[in-house]
Design a protein around this motif. Structure first.
Motif, mmCIF file in Angstrom:
data_model
loop_
_atom_site.group_PDB
_atom_site.id
_atom_site.type_symbol
_atom_site.label_atom_id
_atom_site.label_comp_id
_atom_site.label_asym_id
_atom_site.label_seq_id
_atom_site.Cartn_x
_atom_site.Cartn_y
_atom_site.Cartn_z
ATOM 1 N N PRO A 29 0.814 -1.228 0.000
ATOM 2 C CA PRO A 29 0.000 0.000 0.000
ATOM 3 C C PRO A 29 0.840 1.267 0.000
ATOM 4 C CG PRO A 29 -0.810 -1.574 1.632
ATOM 5 C CD PRO A 29 0.513 -2.076 1.162
ATOM 6 N N PHE A 30 1.952 1.259 0.724
ATOM 7 C CA PHE A 30 2.775 2.468 0.806
ATOM 8 C C PHE A 30 3.319 2.865 -0.567
ATOM 9 C CE2 PHE A 30 2.830 0.760 5.072
ATOM 10 C CZ PHE A 30 2.687 1.883 5.860
ATOM 11 N N ASN A 31 3.616 1.887 -1.400
ATOM 12 C CA ASN A 31 4.165 2.169 -2.724
ATOM 13 C C ASN A 31 3.114 2.659 -3.708
ATOM 14 O OD1 ASN A 31 7.011 1.607 -2.603
ATOM 15 N ND2 ASN A 31 6.518 -0.555 -2.381
ATOM 16 N N TYR A 32 1.917 2.098 -3.640
ATOM 17 C CA TYR A 32 0.965 2.292 -4.731
ATOM 18 C C TYR A 32 -0.260 3.129 -4.374
ATOM 19 C CZ TYR A 32 3.551 -1.307 -7.259
ATOM 20 O OH TYR A 32 4.538 -2.013 -7.911
ATOM 21 N N LEU A 33 -0.458 3.485 -3.102
ATOM 22 C CA LEU A 33 -1.683 4.189 -2.717
ATOM 23 C C LEU A 33 -1.865 5.505 -3.475
ATOM 24 C CD1 LEU A 33 -2.239 3.787 1.130
ATOM 25 C CD2 LEU A 33 -3.845 3.287 -0.704
ATOM 26 N N ASN A 34 -0.823 6.304 -3.538
ATOM 27 C CA ASN A 34 -0.967 7.625 -4.149
ATOM 28 C C ASN A 34 -1.273 7.554 -5.641
ATOM 29 O OD1 ASN A 34 -0.257 8.531 -1.611
ATOM 30 N ND2 ASN A 34 1.216 10.032 -2.342
ATOM 31 N N ILE A 35 -0.534 6.706 -6.372
ATOM 32 C CA ILE A 35 -0.775 6.651 -7.817
ATOM 33 C C ILE A 35 -2.107 5.959 -8.110
ATOM 34 C CG2 ILE A 35 1.636 6.794 -8.480
ATOM 35 C CD1 ILE A 35 1.690 3.789 -8.818
ATOM 36 N N GLN A 36 -2.516 5.009 -7.268
ATOM 37 C CA GLN A 36 -3.813 4.375 -7.480
ATOM 38 C C GLN A 36 -4.945 5.366 -7.205
ATOM 39 O OE1 GLN A 36 -4.548 0.828 -5.195
ATOM 40 N NE2 GLN A 36 -6.347 0.271 -6.387
ATOM 41 N N GLN A 89 -4.786 8.536 -7.709
ATOM 42 C CA GLN A 89 -4.846 9.391 -8.899
ATOM 43 C C GLN A 89 -5.624 8.718 -10.019
ATOM 44 O OE1 GLN A 89 -0.776 10.338 -9.941
ATOM 45 N NE2 GLN A 89 -0.829 12.283 -8.837
ATOM 46 N N GLN A 90 -5.344 7.441 -10.246
ATOM 47 C CA GLN A 90 -6.001 6.708 -11.325
ATOM 48 C C GLN A 90 -7.501 6.552 -11.087
ATOM 49 O OE1 GLN A 90 -3.761 3.072 -11.418
ATOM 50 N NE2 GLN A 90 -1.954 4.013 -12.366
ATOM 51 N N GLN A 91 -7.899 6.507 -9.814
ATOM 52 C CA GLN A 91 -9.308 6.331 -9.479
ATOM 53 C C GLN A 91 -10.059 7.656 -9.364
ATOM 54 O OE1 GLN A 91 -10.833 3.347 -9.379
ATOM 55 N NE2 GLN A 91 -8.852 2.471 -9.968
ATOM 56 N N ASN A 144 -10.039 13.065 -5.153
ATOM 57 C CA ASN A 144 -9.798 14.507 -5.059
ATOM 58 C C ASN A 144 -8.306 14.777 -4.835
ATOM 59 O OD1 ASN A 144 -9.643 17.240 -4.354
ATOM 60 N ND2 ASN A 144 -11.613 17.189 -3.288
ATOM 61 N N PRO A 145 -7.648 15.534 -5.721
ATOM 62 C CA PRO A 145 -6.208 15.780 -5.587
ATOM 63 C C PRO A 145 -5.806 16.399 -4.251
ATOM 64 C CG PRO A 145 -6.972 16.469 -7.748
ATOM 65 C CD PRO A 145 -8.197 16.143 -6.950
ATOM 66 N N SER A 146 -6.699 17.162 -3.643
ATOM 67 C CA SER A 146 -6.371 17.777 -2.352
ATOM 68 C C SER A 146 -6.332 16.758 -1.226
ATOM 69 C CB SER A 146 -7.395 18.874 -2.019
ATOM 70 O OG SER A 146 -8.701 18.327 -1.872
ATOM 71 N N LEU A 147 -6.915 15.569 -1.437
ATOM 72 C CA LEU A 147 -6.932 14.529 -0.413
ATOM 73 C C LEU A 147 -5.735 13.590 -0.526
ATOM 74 C CD1 LEU A 147 -8.396 13.020 1.914
ATOM 75 C CD2 LEU A 147 -9.683 11.774 0.160
ATOM 76 N N ILE A 148 -5.206 13.424 -1.732
ATOM 77 C CA ILE A 148 -4.137 12.442 -1.980
ATOM 78 C C ILE A 148 -2.915 12.638 -1.074
ATOM 79 C CG2 ILE A 148 -2.478 11.624 -3.715
ATOM 80 C CD1 ILE A 148 -4.655 11.986 -5.823
ATOM 81 N N PRO A 149 -2.444 13.871 -0.824
ATOM 82 C CA PRO A 149 -1.263 14.019 0.042
ATOM 83 C C PRO A 149 -1.464 13.512 1.468
ATOM 84 C CG PRO A 149 -1.654 16.033 -1.211
ATOM 85 C CD PRO A 149 -2.841 15.159 -1.415
ATOM 86 N N TYR A 150 -2.721 13.290 1.864
ATOM 87 C CA TYR A 150 -2.994 12.896 3.249
ATOM 88 C C TYR A 150 -3.335 11.422 3.398
ATOM 89 C CZ TYR A 150 -3.190 17.942 3.724
ATOM 90 O OH TYR A 150 -2.869 19.265 3.698
ATOM 91 N N ILE A 151 -3.351 10.682 2.278
ATOM 92 C CA ILE A 151 -3.694 9.264 2.352
ATOM 93 C C ILE A 151 -2.632 8.481 3.122
ATOM 94 C CG2 ILE A 151 -4.071 7.163 1.013
ATOM 95 C CD1 ILE A 151 -5.339 8.839 -1.163
ATOM 96 N N LEU A 152 -1.362 8.662 2.763
ATOM 97 C CA LEU A 152 -0.293 7.965 3.467
ATOM 98 C C LEU A 152 -0.210 8.354 4.936
ATOM 99 C CD1 LEU A 152 2.748 7.748 0.994
ATOM 100 C CD2 LEU A 152 1.434 5.879 1.975
ATOM 101 N N PRO A 153 -0.292 9.651 5.282
ATOM 102 C CA PRO A 153 -0.307 9.999 6.699
ATOM 103 C C PRO A 153 -1.446 9.349 7.472
ATOM 104 C CG PRO A 153 0.167 11.934 5.390
ATOM 105 C CD PRO A 153 -0.176 10.840 4.430
#
Length: 248
Positions: free
Chosen positions: A219-226, A228-230, A233-242
């Motif tokens: 998950p740590f490797n692919y969460l952000n790019i996945q 994006q593909q899905q 909301n771009p404003s939420l993506i930076p907070y998924i890993l945290p």
């Protein structure tokens, strides 16, 4: 000791926990010609060396303690990140981040974890838990830091800031982290590494740990790019890993 150990885990596994931010940048930036699978070899190699090189680092720790291993590891780790800031080619990034930074992080990580358990008996689990919590704290703070800094000052200077954080935090830890037990250099014998594998319980723990780490960092490797593909909301993506680091 616990404070210094937490600082080390903040820098070592804290940056490993940022792998999704690195992959997202590489996929959309300098390595856009490569597949995401090719790119995650970089972050996977880094994570492998942090844990997989314990076979060597643990031996160095037993023989020489933290006196040389911790400061040398700090310099190697920071140097790897500084070189990464100058890297644009795939082989350059895999060398600087995957190998050099991975080896440096392994040095400091082993000093923190191995030293902590020598100082505590009754409260060993609590002390080690606080130290390990530093990695989750790093996994919360550093991805947000990177996601905000990359658009403003660029990837090179963002990585240099990470290098300075490593130099500062691990430099402070160099004065607080040491083993209670004296180091005892002794000859290396391969039989010492093979003997524990003959114990069933140890072998089962080893196999279980292998499969645990096999799935842990997917998950740590692919969460952000996945995300994006899905179309998240771009404003939420930076907070998924945290968020993932905060709840794990």
């Amino acid at each position: 000791m616990v404070f210094g150990g937490a600082l080390i885990l903040f820098c070592s596994f804290g940056i490993v926990n940022c792998s999704g931010v690195f992959v997202e940048y590489y996929v959309n930036g300098p390595l856009s010609d490569y597949t995401s699978s090719d790119i995650t070899w970089i972050t996977s190699l880094q994570a492998f060396l942090v844990t997989g090189s314990n076979l060597v680092m643990g031996r160095l720790f037993d023989s020489y303690g933290t006196r040389w291993l911790l400061p040398i590891g700090t310099v190697i780790y920071s140097f790897g990140l500084m070189v990464l800031s100058l890297s644009t080619k795939y082989y350059q990034i895999i060398l600087s981040q995957g190998i050099v930074s991975g080896i440096g992080a392994a040095c400091v990580f082993n000093c923190a974890s191995n030293s902590t358990i020598t100082w505590f008996y009754k409260y060993r689990a609590a002390a080690l838990g606080i130290v390990v919590a530093g990695s989750s704290l790093g996994g919360i703070v550093l991805p947000i830091l990177m996601s905000h800094l990359i658009p403003k000052i660029g990837f090179p200077w963002t990585v240099r800031i990470l290098g300075f954080i490593v130099l500062l935090f691990c430099g402070v830890a160099s004065f607080t982290v040491k083993s209670r037990l004296p180091s005892q250099p002794k000859p290396f014998h391969i039989a010492e590494l093979i003997a524990p594998l003959k114990e069933l319980r140890f072998a089962l723990v080893l196999v279980g740990s292998f499969f645990f780490f096999w799935g842990l960092y997917l998950p740590f490797n692919y969460l952000n790019i996945q995300a994006q593909q899905q179309g998240i909301n771009p404003s939420l993506i930076p907070y998924i890993l945290p968020i993932v680091n905060a709840v794990r």
